[in-house]
Design an enzyme around this catalytic site. Structure first.
Site, PDB file in Angstrom:
ATOM      1  N   TRP A 173    -101.750  20.900  12.764  1.00 42.54           N
ATOM      2  CA  TRP A 173    -101.260  19.554  13.066  1.00 42.54           C
ATOM      3  C   TRP A 173    -101.559  18.583  11.922  1.00 42.54           C
ATOM      4  O   TRP A 173    -102.614  18.642  11.297  1.00 42.54           O
ATOM      5  CB  TRP A 173    -101.937  19.041  14.332  1.00 42.54           C
ATOM      6  CG  TRP A 173    -101.861  17.555  14.519  1.00 42.54           C
ATOM      7  CD1 TRP A 173    -102.707  16.613  14.001  1.00 42.54           C
ATOM      8  CD2 TRP A 173    -100.879  16.833  15.267  1.00 42.54           C
ATOM      9  NE1 TRP A 173    -102.318  15.349  14.384  1.00 42.54           N
ATOM     10  CE2 TRP A 173    -101.198  15.455  15.163  1.00 42.54           C
ATOM     11  CE3 TRP A 173     -99.773  17.216  16.020  1.00 42.54           C
ATOM     12  CZ2 TRP A 173    -100.451  14.471  15.789  1.00 42.54           C
ATOM     13  CZ3 TRP A 173     -99.026  16.232  16.652  1.00 42.54           C
ATOM     14  CH2 TRP A 173     -99.363  14.879  16.527  1.00 42.54           C
ATOM     15  N   ASP A 216    -101.503  10.806  10.330  1.00 36.95           N
ATOM     16  CA  ASP A 216    -101.519   9.755   9.311  1.00 36.95           C
ATOM     17  C   ASP A 216    -101.810  10.264   7.901  1.00 36.95           C
ATOM     18  O   ASP A 216    -102.761  11.030   7.691  1.00 36.95           O
ATOM     19  CB  ASP A 216    -102.600   8.723   9.636  1.00 36.95           C
ATOM     20  CG  ASP A 216    -102.474   8.137  11.019  1.00 36.95           C
ATOM     21  OD1 ASP A 216    -101.534   8.498  11.745  1.00 36.95           O
ATOM     22  OD2 ASP A 216    -103.337   7.320  11.383  1.00 36.95           O
ATOM     23  N   GLN A 244    -104.604  13.271   8.134  1.00 31.68           N
ATOM     24  CA  GLN A 244    -105.242  13.664   9.375  1.00 31.68           C
ATOM     25  C   GLN A 244    -104.779  15.072   9.746  1.00 31.68           C
ATOM     26  O   GLN A 244    -103.580  15.319   9.904  1.00 31.68           O
ATOM     27  CB  GLN A 244    -104.863  12.672  10.480  1.00 31.68           C
ATOM     28  CG  GLN A 244    -105.457  11.285  10.290  1.00 31.68           C
ATOM     29  CD  GLN A 244    -106.926  11.240  10.676  1.00 31.68           C
ATOM     30  OE1 GLN A 244    -107.269  11.095  11.835  1.00 31.68           O
ATOM     31  NE2 GLN A 244    -107.801  11.364   9.696  1.00 31.68           N
ATOM     32  N   TRP A 262    -102.696  17.485  18.228  1.00 33.51           N
ATOM     33  CA  TRP A 262    -103.782  16.599  17.801  1.00 33.51           C
ATOM     34  C   TRP A 262    -105.130  17.069  18.348  1.00 33.51           C
ATOM     35  O   TRP A 262    -105.290  17.286  19.532  1.00 33.51           O
ATOM     36  CB  TRP A 262    -103.515  15.178  18.279  1.00 33.51           C
ATOM     37  CG  TRP A 262    -104.481  14.180  17.734  1.00 33.51           C
ATOM     38  CD1 TRP A 262    -104.332  13.413  16.623  1.00 33.51           C
ATOM     39  CD2 TRP A 262    -105.770  13.846  18.270  1.00 33.51           C
ATOM     40  NE1 TRP A 262    -105.434  12.617  16.423  1.00 33.51           N
ATOM     41  CE2 TRP A 262    -106.343  12.866  17.431  1.00 33.51           C
ATOM     42  CE3 TRP A 262    -106.501  14.280  19.376  1.00 33.51           C
ATOM     43  CZ2 TRP A 262    -107.600  12.316  17.656  1.00 33.51           C
ATOM     44  CZ3 TRP A 262    -107.763  13.739  19.606  1.00 33.51           C
ATOM     45  CH2 TRP A 262    -108.292  12.775  18.756  1.00 33.51           C
ATOM     46  N   PHE A 272    -111.435  10.066  11.000  1.00 36.05           N
ATOM     47  CA  PHE A 272    -110.175   9.373  11.232  1.00 36.05           C
ATOM     48  C   PHE A 272    -109.653   8.789   9.913  1.00 36.05           C
ATOM     49  O   PHE A 272    -110.176   9.045   8.849  1.00 36.05           O
ATOM     50  CB  PHE A 272    -110.361   8.281  12.290  1.00 36.05           C
ATOM     51  CG  PHE A 272    -110.269   8.786  13.714  1.00 36.05           C
ATOM     52  CD1 PHE A 272    -110.402  10.138  14.028  1.00 36.05           C
ATOM     53  CD2 PHE A 272    -110.061   7.905  14.759  1.00 36.05           C
ATOM     54  CE1 PHE A 272    -110.330  10.589  15.347  1.00 36.05           C
ATOM     55  CE2 PHE A 272    -109.984   8.337  16.075  1.00 36.05           C
ATOM     56  CZ  PHE A 272    -110.113   9.683  16.368  1.00 36.05           C
ATOM     57  N   ARG A 289    -111.145   0.590  13.026  1.00 38.78           N
ATOM     58  CA  ARG A 289    -110.821   1.788  12.242  1.00 38.78           C
ATOM     59  C   ARG A 289    -109.831   1.532  11.100  1.00 38.78           C
ATOM     60  O   ARG A 289    -109.304   0.454  10.935  1.00 38.78           O
ATOM     61  CB  ARG A 289    -110.257   2.857  13.162  1.00 38.78           C
ATOM     62  CG  ARG A 289    -109.025   2.453  13.967  1.00 38.78           C
ATOM     63  CD  ARG A 289    -108.527   3.664  14.767  1.00 38.78           C
ATOM     64  NE  ARG A 289    -107.445   3.370  15.670  1.00 38.78           N
ATOM     65  CZ  ARG A 289    -107.608   3.084  16.961  1.00 38.78           C
ATOM     66  NH1 ARG A 289    -108.803   3.050  17.488  1.00 38.78           N
ATOM     67  NH2 ARG A 289    -106.557   2.835  17.730  1.00 38.78           N
ATOM     68  N   ASP A 290    -109.621   2.614  10.336  1.00 41.76           N
ATOM     69  CA  ASP A 290    -108.573   2.725   9.315  1.00 41.76           C
ATOM     70  C   ASP A 290    -108.797   1.799   8.119  1.00 41.76           C
ATOM     71  O   ASP A 290    -107.934   0.988   7.765  1.00 41.76           O
ATOM     72  CB  ASP A 290    -107.187   2.472   9.911  1.00 41.76           C
ATOM     73  CG  ASP A 290    -106.914   3.284  11.159  1.00 41.76           C
ATOM     74  OD1 ASP A 290    -107.584   4.316  11.337  1.00 41.76           O
ATOM     75  OD2 ASP A 290    -106.045   2.890  11.946  1.00 41.76           O
ATOM     76  N   GLU A 310    -103.048  -0.679  13.826  1.00 45.67           N
ATOM     77  CA  GLU A 310    -103.678   0.439  13.113  1.00 45.67           C
ATOM     78  C   GLU A 310    -103.241   0.458  11.652  1.00 45.67           C
ATOM     79  O   GLU A 310    -102.295  -0.217  11.259  1.00 45.67           O
ATOM     80  CB  GLU A 310    -103.295   1.776  13.770  1.00 45.67           C
ATOM     81  CG  GLU A 310    -103.775   1.924  15.199  1.00 45.67           C
ATOM     82  CD  GLU A 310    -103.459   3.294  15.775  1.00 45.67           C
ATOM     83  OE1 GLU A 310    -104.351   3.873  16.396  1.00 45.67           O
ATOM     84  OE2 GLU A 310    -102.321   3.770  15.615  1.00 45.67           O
ATOM     85  N   TRP A 316     -95.645   8.897  18.358  1.00 39.23           N
ATOM     86  CA  TRP A 316     -96.651   9.356  19.308  1.00 39.23           C
ATOM     87  C   TRP A 316     -96.074   9.680  20.681  1.00 39.23           C
ATOM     88  O   TRP A 316     -96.712  10.382  21.466  1.00 39.23           O
ATOM     89  CB  TRP A 316     -97.761   8.316  19.441  1.00 39.23           C
ATOM     90  CG  TRP A 316     -98.772   8.399  18.344  1.00 39.23           C
ATOM     91  CD1 TRP A 316     -99.034   7.466  17.383  1.00 39.23           C
ATOM     92  CD2 TRP A 316     -99.668   9.484  18.072  1.00 39.23           C
ATOM     93  NE1 TRP A 316    -100.029   7.900  16.541  1.00 39.23           N
ATOM     94  CE2 TRP A 316    -100.430   9.133  16.945  1.00 39.23           C
ATOM     95  CE3 TRP A 316     -99.894  10.725  18.679  1.00 39.23           C
ATOM     96  CZ2 TRP A 316    -101.409   9.978  16.413  1.00 39.23           C
ATOM     97  CZ3 TRP A 316    -100.863  11.562  18.143  1.00 39.23           C
ATOM     98  CH2 TRP A 316    -101.611  11.180  17.025  1.00 39.23           C
TER      99      TRP A 316
END
Length: 571
Positions: A145, A148, A164, A172, A204, A259-260, A321, A406
């Site tokens: 899988w 991002d 990812q 995922w 992540f 995050r990110d 995100e 998603w």
């Protein structure tokens, strides 16, 4: 054209000698077992069945846990295999501690599970491009899988793309940074795994910067454990390997969604800036040394202290995100403005995930948006997690997106791998009716893919359509499946209808996507691959990315109101 890839392991079919991986499992209950593995080959091949619930697999060496991951071990059918590299542990024997999480009323007795008979050892793992929907010129993982794109940078003639990745299944799970490299943004070589999970959590999304002063590459990523924190890793060999910073985490928060991180050098303040997503806003930090960060400001929500009224910028129908913040030239002027990229899920214009953006000013401390409306970088349904390469040559700002949504990313009809990246796109700004918009142009490297002109529609290639007013473009096959594209010169819109494309895997897949057009279109560039269609205005004022899964390749092209030139991929 079959894109050449260099893989991590010997690329050979599983016709080599296979050995049984282990003795019979030791049953510890209805859902718990242990299995001893005497290491005889390079890989332990784990059989995967995607409809099953995950099993947690702990790897023990000399009574110590050295690894833990989740995989959907096969119960009564093997969809595909994933490799566990045995030599990585440096031991003659392993103990697998396996805990199943499925309901035994539906899956049966654990002792009868197919996985116990199908786990094998081998010196090779087959990663040939054998699936009909695997793209021919888009980046994909060799197996497993992918979502991002992460940590993209350019150094010494090489583009580095991290992503990812789940090494133990094509859905995922087990988030890790995979790694690929390229010299032309088209032909990618798989590299060893870059950053793996640790006690702070899964790995992540994040970014990399080329720290020229200290001759190193620094990665920032989210450690996703009980809480989401920001961590750092350093490479002194150009991005081949990373050493995690001993002082991790470098940033923490009380917020659930934190995050990110996207880091960049800001010459205007002679400091590093970092922007990251926190719930429904972006937070901006600064640093002189990449380890000590000072909070500067937030963007996305403004609260009136007198009335408590909240004013929101852009779309807030989902979690913000994967941010990016870059300074761009405005075409045909001497002006420069800042572009803040904000990916959101859900909340996209056609459901699910999408990429919105904001144009404005940034002084190193605070970003100020100059418009009130919500703007989308791409008006397809399969364009998400868009970020740009650090240190790109010639002052370029090159972006890649995750080419999925998603709503159905885990269900698309592939097995050995899932997901691809979009074609590379160069970003700039243009003006129209007194407003400034993001320009998205296919990167110049794509022109080198053009082979000879052909009459027949190829499975993968480029179609250039010279437009004369309103134009309809129809791709179809003998089964009656089709994709219909329409440019409406009067309404100033462009649309793509894939409702008659194969879509039985998800009710959310059939859709018609429509984009505004800023000015007249003279030429369209259509990039067709085995499972995707990406359409651009040749002047970079329109971008639309959609997946398609025809049961047979599209073989017919009908254009009304324009003239098409078809290029096959260069051999």
């Amino acid at each position: 054209m079959q894109v050449k890839k260099v893989f991590l392991t010997v690329m050979a079919a599983l016709t080599c000698c296979l050995v049984q991986a282990q003795t019979a499992p030791q049953l510890l209950g209805k859902s718990h077992a242990m299995q001893r593995v005497k290491v005889e080959k390079k890989f332990l091949l784990l059989p995967i069945q995607e409809r099953e619930e995950i099993a947690t697999i702990k790897v023990l060496v000399d009574n110590q846990q050295v690894m833990s991951f989740n995989a959907k071990l096969a119960v009564d059918k093997v969809d595909y295999y994933v490799p566990l590299e045995l030599q990585h542990f440096g031991a003659e024997q392993l103990l697998l501690d396996v805990k199943f999480h499925g309901d035994r009323r539906f899956t049966g007795a654990m002792k009868d599970f197919l996985c116990w008979r199908e786990i094998k050892q081998s010196d090779t793992f087959d990663t040939k491009n054998c699936e009909k929907y695997r793209p021919q010129y888009h980046h994909t993982p060799v197996y497993g899988w992918m979502n991002d794109p992460n940590g993209m940078f350019y150094k010494d003639g090489v583009y580095h793309l991290f992503y990812q990745w789940n090494p133990y299944g094509s859905q995922w799970e087990n988030m890790t940074w995979g790694h690929s490299t390229s010299r032309d943004l088209i032909h990618w070589e798989a590299q060893p795994t870059a950053i793996e999970p640790d006690a702070l959590g899964s790995i992540f999304s994040g970014s990399c910067v080329v720290d020229k002063k200290n001759d190193r590459v620094v990665a920032f990523y989210t450690s996703a454990g009980e809480k989401q924190t920001q961590s750092m890793a350093v490479s002194t060999d150009g991005g081949k390997t990373f050493q995690k910073y001993a002082g991790n985490p470098v940033l923490v928060s009380k917020e659930e969604d934190f995050r990110d991180p996207k880091c960049f050098w800001n010459p205007e303040i002679q400091k590093w800036n970092l922007i990251l997503a926190v719930g429904q806003e972006m937070r901006i930090y600064s640093s002189s040394n990449l380890t000590d960060w000072t909070y500067e400001s937030s963007f996305g929500q403004t609260v009136n202290k007198l009335t408590d009224e909240v004013t929101e910028a852009g779309c807030h129908d989902g979690v913000w995100e994967c941010p990016d913040l870059i300074k761009l030239q405005v075409r045909g002027t001497d002006k420069q403005k800042w572009l803040l990229i904000c990916n959101i899920n859900p909340g996209g214009p056609f459901g699910g995930s999408a990429t919105q953006y904001f144009v404005g000013n940034f002084d190193g401390h605070k970003f100020t948006c100059e418009h009130q409306d919500t703007r989308w970088m791409d008006y397809g349904k399969d364009h998400y997690a868009t970020v740009t390469f650090d240190n790109a040559p010639d002052g370029r700002h090159i972006a890649l997106a995750w080419m999925s949504n998603w709503q159905y990313a885990n269900q698309v009809p592939t097995k050995q791998f899932r997901s691809a990246n979009s074609v590379p796109r160069d970003l700039d700004l243009f003006e129209y009716n007194g407003q400034t918009y993001c320009g998205v142009t296919p990167s110049r490297e794509l022109t080198a893919l053009r082979g000879k002109e052909v009459k027949k529609v190829p499975q993968a290639g480029e179609i250039v359509v010279d437009v004369k007013g309103s134009t309809e473009i129809v791709l179809s096959n003998a089964l009656g499946e089709q994709v219909v594209m329409n440019y409406d010169a009067l309404q100033h819109t462009f649309s793509m209808d894939r409702t008659r494309s194969y879509a039985s895997f998800s009710e959310a897949f059939p859709c018609k996507t429509t984009a505004p057009v800023y000015g007249d279109i003279n030429q369209l560039r259509i990039f067709l691959d085995n499972s995707s269609i990406e359409v651009f205005d040749a002047e970079g004022r329109l971008s639309m990315t959609n997946l398609v899964f025809p049961q047979e390749p599209y073989s017919k092209l009908k254009v009304t109101g324009g003239k098409a030139t078809i290029y096959e991929l260069k051999k």
